[in-house]
Enzyme design. Sequence first.
Site, PDB file in Angstrom:
ATOM      1  N   GLN A 294       0.853  -1.202   0.000  1.00  0.00           N
ATOM      2  CA  GLN A 294       0.000   0.000   0.000  1.00  0.00           C
ATOM      3  C   GLN A 294       0.883   1.244   0.000  1.00  0.00           C
ATOM      4  OE1 GLN A 294      -3.242   0.112  -0.227  1.00  0.00           O
ATOM      5  NE2 GLN A 294      -3.851  -1.990   0.243  1.00  0.00           N
TER       6      GLN A 294
ATOM      7  N   TYR B 232      -5.936 -12.169  -2.338  1.00  0.00           N
ATOM      8  CA  TYR B 232      -5.204 -11.022  -2.881  1.00  0.00           C
ATOM      9  C   TYR B 232      -4.340 -10.444  -1.760  1.00  0.00           C
ATOM     10  CZ  TYR B 232      -8.929 -11.627  -6.270  1.00  0.00           C
ATOM     11  OH  TYR B 232      -9.810 -12.160  -7.161  1.00  0.00           O
TER      12      TYR B 232
ATOM     13  N   GLU C 211      -2.176 -15.388  -3.292  1.00  0.00           N
ATOM     14  CA  GLU C 211      -1.552 -14.271  -4.011  1.00  0.00           C
ATOM     15  C   GLU C 211      -0.898 -14.824  -5.279  1.00  0.00           C
ATOM     16  OE1 GLU C 211      -0.945 -10.772  -3.886  1.00  0.00           O
ATOM     17  OE2 GLU C 211       0.281 -11.280  -5.616  1.00  0.00           O
TER      18      GLU C 211
ATOM     19  N   ASP D 179      -9.188  -8.134  -1.328  1.00  0.00           N
ATOM     20  CA  ASP D 179      -8.596  -6.822  -1.625  1.00  0.00           C
ATOM     21  C   ASP D 179      -8.046  -6.873  -3.043  1.00  0.00           C
ATOM     22  OD1 ASP D 179      -7.408  -4.359  -1.515  1.00  0.00           O
ATOM     23  OD2 ASP D 179      -5.877  -4.901  -0.055  1.00  0.00           O
TER      24      ASP D 179
ATOM     25  N   CYS E 112     -10.270  -0.832  -4.438  1.00  0.00           N
ATOM     26  CA  CYS E 112      -9.705   0.414  -4.947  1.00  0.00           C
ATOM     27  C   CYS E 112     -10.492   0.885  -6.167  1.00  0.00           C
ATOM     28  CB  CYS E 112      -8.220   0.243  -5.269  1.00  0.00           C
ATOM     29  SG  CYS E 112      -7.898  -1.097  -6.410  1.00  0.00           S
TER      30      CYS E 112
HETATM   31  N1  SAH Z   1      -3.919  -6.959   0.547  1.00  0.00           N
HETATM   32  C1  SAH Z   1      -2.648  -6.471   0.113  1.00  0.00           C
HETATM   33  C2  SAH Z   1      -2.505  -6.403  -1.414  1.00  0.00           C
HETATM   34  C3  SAH Z   1      -3.616  -5.753  -2.163  1.00  0.00           C
HETATM   35  S1  SAH Z   1      -3.241  -5.365  -3.840  1.00  0.00           S
HETATM   36  C4  SAH Z   1      -2.352  -5.139   0.739  1.00  0.00           C
HETATM   37  O1  SAH Z   1      -3.241  -4.486   1.303  1.00  0.00           O
HETATM   38  O2  SAH Z   1      -1.197  -4.719   0.695  1.00  0.00           O
HETATM   39  C5  SAH Z   1      -3.864  -6.696  -4.725  1.00  0.00           C
HETATM   40  C6  SAH Z   1      -2.960  -7.895  -4.743  1.00  0.00           C
HETATM   41  O3  SAH Z   1      -3.616  -8.905  -5.527  1.00  0.00           O
HETATM   42  C7  SAH Z   1      -1.604  -7.688  -5.399  1.00  0.00           C
HETATM   43  O4  SAH Z   1      -0.603  -8.160  -4.540  1.00  0.00           O
HETATM   44  C8  SAH Z   1      -1.661  -8.531  -6.685  1.00  0.00           C
HETATM   45  O5  SAH Z   1      -0.405  -9.096  -7.021  1.00  0.00           O
HETATM   46  C9  SAH Z   1      -2.657  -9.598  -6.317  1.00  0.00           C
HETATM   47  N2  SAH Z   1      -3.406 -10.240  -7.410  1.00  0.00           N
HETATM   48  C10 SAH Z   1      -3.783  -9.692  -8.596  1.00  0.00           C
HETATM   49  N3  SAH Z   1      -4.537 -10.546  -9.303  1.00  0.00           N
HETATM   50  C11 SAH Z   1      -4.658 -11.668  -8.536  1.00  0.00           C
HETATM   51  C12 SAH Z   1      -5.337 -12.908  -8.721  1.00  0.00           C
HETATM   52  N4  SAH Z   1      -6.031 -13.159  -9.815  1.00  0.00           N
HETATM   53  N5  SAH Z   1      -5.258 -13.810  -7.714  1.00  0.00           N
HETATM   54  C13 SAH Z   1      -4.549 -13.573  -6.583  1.00  0.00           C
HETATM   55  N6  SAH Z   1      -3.891 -12.416  -6.369  1.00  0.00           N
HETATM   56  C14 SAH Z   1      -3.941 -11.467  -7.327  1.00  0.00           C
END
Ligand code: SAH
Length: 448
Positions: free
Chosen positions: A280, A309, A330, A378, A405
């Site tokens: 973030q 995610y 992830e 997320d 977001c």
């Molecule tokens: N929850 C974390 C990351 C949120 S951002 C935080 O708050 O820091 C979204 C995340 O989802 C990223 O790390 C991205 O790499 C991951 N992502 C994107 N597409 C995805 C998918 N299809 N399956 C799993 N993760 C995914």
Amino acid sequence: MKKNQIVDLEITDLSYEAMGVAHDEGLTIFVTNALPGEIVSAKILKVKKNFAFAKIEKIKKESPDRVKIKLNQWVQTGLASLAHIKYDKQLEFKRNQVVNLLKKAHLDDVEVGETLPSPEQTGYRNKAQVPVREINGQLEIGFFRRHSHDLVPLTNFFTTDPEIDRVLVAVRDILRKYRVPVYDEINHKGEVRYLDVRRSKATGEIMVILVCLHKDFPQLLGVAAEISQIHGVSGLILNHNPKKTNVILGKKDYVVFGNDQITDKIGDLKFRISPQSFFQINSLQTPRLYDLAIKKADLKPSDVVIDAYSGIGTIGLSVAKHVKAVRGIEVVRDAIKDAKDNAKLNGIDNAKYYLGKAEEVMPRWAKQGLKTDVVFVDPPRKGLTPEFIGATVKTGPEKVVYISCNPATMVRDLQLFQEQGYEFDRIDPVDMFPQTPHVEAVTVLTKK
Ligand code: SAH
């Protein structure tokens, strides 16, 4: 209405991209940087069947919500396209985005909280990715003009930690001194494409990533020696991006010197972050976002929690101590490695991380009969998939906490959950990105 015509317009609204909206001669006209309540003399730039674009020539009646900013470029580039609007009005604008989306979806009875303000309104970003281009024979850093690839040179990035701006300019000067070739995207030639600089507020560590067309170039050693002298820099990474693409980072990173991770903190927890991992960008607002989400989740010590995610594990590890088990999903390999490292670093042994696409892993778990109590999601801007939502419902959580977001895909996904026996009555917008139109929002779905 014709191109280049000058017209007087009364601005009545703001579009979701924060353009002023006016109506005239049956057209909706989008006027860059104009504010509701203003009367502007505007030049028409483009006319389509039902709408047109225009820019301000002169403001004839100014809105009391307008603030004077130092550099027009912040707004022009889209780096900070709300910078000309008072902060409390920015918060209102973001709340209205959510209200309007709910109205369109006939969900008017859902309550929308006041947007949670960010502790810092400028200089809050812990990371900057800035394009490098050649202008009049000189290497420049800056930001692209909105909807284009024309670089506007900048040294003050306004929303970025000023310590990062300092390093960006120092690296720019070193690249100039060594005459490192600049990437030319038309002919797909040259060398440096982007500078990516990240700084931990907690430790002061700074990671510099040079995004380059090749994995080595003759000036690299000299450049690296000088970058190592910049105060605070703890590591230099060369990211190799050989492709003709708008995607900033390539897949391979090479450590030139120092560490390939920096350590930041959220609340009491430490997090190691690798170049390819998501973190973030608003370090001070992130714990406030998570606190809100965790409070809404109302966790019990017996809960099995999924952090879908998960990135480097920030949400799951923040709740691990209060629940029985956490499973993270992830898709980025480095982020999974960071999440596992971070569990260890913080002495957490009930959190496990799984590499894969959430929309593939979740159906597998559902098929295996996994039962969950709370699922945190997320996702990136495109939101969830129907497969993911179906599989989540099958694992039977009491609660799904949705952090988003992009409220447009969030509202779409919430409706799919609703059709499958979940309800929600409130959405809380959180300002993670002051001065920009981006809206973050949190809601909790409960099983009926
Ligand atoms: N929850 C974390 C990351 C949120 S951002 C935080 O708050 O820091 C979204 C995340 O989802 C990223 O790390 C991205 O790499 C991951 N992502 C994107 N597409 C995805 C998918 N299809 N399956 C799993 N993760 C995914």
